[in-house]
Design a protein around this motif. Sequence first.
Motif, PDB file in Angstrom:
ATOM      1  N   ALA A 143       1.713   9.352  -6.450  1.00  0.00           N
ATOM      2  CA  ALA A 143       1.540   9.908  -7.792  1.00  0.00           C
ATOM      3  C   ALA A 143       1.456   8.802  -8.839  1.00  0.00           C
ATOM      4  CB  ALA A 143       2.688  10.864  -8.110  1.00  0.00           C
ATOM      5  N   ALA A 144       2.291   7.772  -8.699  1.00  0.00           N
ATOM      6  CA  ALA A 144       2.253   6.658  -9.649  1.00  0.00           C
ATOM      7  C   ALA A 144       0.939   5.898  -9.561  1.00  0.00           C
ATOM      8  CB  ALA A 144       3.438   5.720  -9.391  1.00  0.00           C
ATOM      9  N   LEU A 167      -1.992   7.125  -8.624  1.00  0.00           N
ATOM     10  CA  LEU A 167      -3.047   7.941  -9.224  1.00  0.00           C
ATOM     11  C   LEU A 167      -2.974   7.906 -10.740  1.00  0.00           C
ATOM     12  CD1 LEU A 167      -3.001  11.060  -6.851  1.00  0.00           C
ATOM     13  CD2 LEU A 167      -4.760   9.280  -6.995  1.00  0.00           C
ATOM     14  N   TRP A 168      -1.749   7.956 -11.271  1.00  0.00           N
ATOM     15  CA  TRP A 168      -1.602   7.900 -12.726  1.00  0.00           C
ATOM     16  C   TRP A 168      -2.075   6.557 -13.268  1.00  0.00           C
ATOM     17  CZ3 TRP A 168       1.276   4.661 -15.870  1.00  0.00           C
ATOM     18  CH2 TRP A 168       1.358   5.047 -17.211  1.00  0.00           C
ATOM     19  N   TRP A 169      -1.761   5.474 -12.569  1.00  0.00           N
ATOM     20  CA  TRP A 169      -2.183   4.145 -13.006  1.00  0.00           C
ATOM     21  C   TRP A 169      -3.699   4.005 -12.943  1.00  0.00           C
ATOM     22  CZ3 TRP A 169      -4.694   0.148 -10.396  1.00  0.00           C
ATOM     23  CH2 TRP A 169      -4.742  -1.075 -11.073  1.00  0.00           C
ATOM     24  N   ARG A 170      -4.318   4.592 -11.889  1.00  0.00           N
ATOM     25  CA  ARG A 170      -5.768   4.454 -11.710  1.00  0.00           C
ATOM     26  C   ARG A 170      -6.553   5.358 -12.660  1.00  0.00           C
ATOM     27  NH1 ARG A 170     -10.199   3.626 -11.903  1.00  0.00           N
ATOM     28  NH2 ARG A 170     -11.765   3.170 -10.310  1.00  0.00           N
ATOM     29  N   LEU A 171      -6.089   6.601 -12.833  1.00  0.00           N
ATOM     30  CA  LEU A 171      -6.856   7.565 -13.608  1.00  0.00           C
ATOM     31  C   LEU A 171      -6.393   7.679 -15.045  1.00  0.00           C
ATOM     32  CD1 LEU A 171      -7.123  10.424 -10.957  1.00  0.00           C
ATOM     33  CD2 LEU A 171      -8.780   8.601 -11.442  1.00  0.00           C
ATOM     34  N   GLY A 172      -5.163   7.238 -15.330  1.00  0.00           N
ATOM     35  CA  GLY A 172      -4.635   7.355 -16.670  1.00  0.00           C
ATOM     36  C   GLY A 172      -4.128   8.750 -16.968  1.00  0.00           C
ATOM     37  N   THR A 173      -3.620   8.924 -18.164  1.00  0.00           N
ATOM     38  CA  THR A 173      -3.097  10.217 -18.578  1.00  0.00           C
ATOM     39  C   THR A 173      -4.241  11.182 -18.819  1.00  0.00           C
ATOM     40  OG1 THR A 173      -1.237   9.109 -19.629  1.00  0.00           O
ATOM     41  CG2 THR A 173      -1.643  11.397 -20.261  1.00  0.00           C
ATOM     42  N   PRO A 174      -4.185  12.388 -18.237  1.00  0.00           N
ATOM     43  CA  PRO A 174      -5.277  13.348 -18.455  1.00  0.00           C
ATOM     44  C   PRO A 174      -5.413  13.698 -19.935  1.00  0.00           C
ATOM     45  CG  PRO A 174      -3.844  14.044 -16.664  1.00  0.00           C
ATOM     46  CD  PRO A 174      -3.150  12.900 -17.339  1.00  0.00           C
ATOM     47  N   HIS A 175      -6.658  13.841 -20.365  1.00  0.00           N
ATOM     48  CA  HIS A 175      -6.934  14.231 -21.745  1.00  0.00           C
ATOM     49  C   HIS A 175      -7.829  15.455 -21.746  1.00  0.00           C
ATOM     50  CE1 HIS A 175      -5.242  10.518 -23.439  1.00  0.00           C
ATOM     51  NE2 HIS A 175      -5.859   9.874 -22.455  1.00  0.00           N
TER      52      HIS A 175
END
Length: 250
Positions: free
Chosen positions: A102-103, A105-113
Amino acid sequence: MSLAGGVLTALLTLPRDGATAVLALPLTGDEPPVTIPRDPAREAAERELSKPMYHENDPSLAQRALDAVWDWIDKLFGAASTATPGGALGLAVIVLAVLAVAAALWWRLGTPHRAPTSAPALFDDRPRSAAEHRASADAHAAQGHWNQAVQERMRAIVRSLEERALLDPRPGRTADEAAAEAARTLPSHTDRLRAAARDFDDVTYGGRAATPGTYDRLSELDRDLERTKPVLTSSSALSTAHNTRQGAAP
């Protein structure tokens, strides 16, 4: 011993079978014991136990709910650990692996907007030249940031057309608008201009990822537009002359 205390004590040893069971409570002195049927004895005990003095130290409703949640979580993890190879250690390893994924994916894709409901403006607040946009696009491409590279290359194309007076400089112009306006003086590249605008929109607010091929198409279009002689209509000729007069020294 009080009558209520005797009722409570006797209730604990009251037989569970037989509706006619009775309680015999001894009194002081030579008085005969008081015999109370089972149901009234139980009712008396319940009334006694319902008094606030017996519940002063009871946990609050929130505390009881929290305890219930923790008990449920404990049972859940206990059941999972028995079903997981390696027991509790294996479960901990799986949980850590999930958190690591999960970390990443968050680092690669960033915070969803949330995607905007309308097309964004092509340029930001700080104006830059076509050469600056091209240099920024090449820098992003060198690092493999294809979305940003495509965005900057499309901005370079539009800025170049503005610098050539083929487009009026206009803040807030979208990529689709720029492509439609540029196609009037560069009709041979109409389809490619529209495709470039779609690529810009897809990576900017459509949630799609650009590829090296996408960037190569825009780069080739940028070079071809630089070598293409525009077809000037009467309206575009007037616009060109107006822009030329504005850019002339006083």
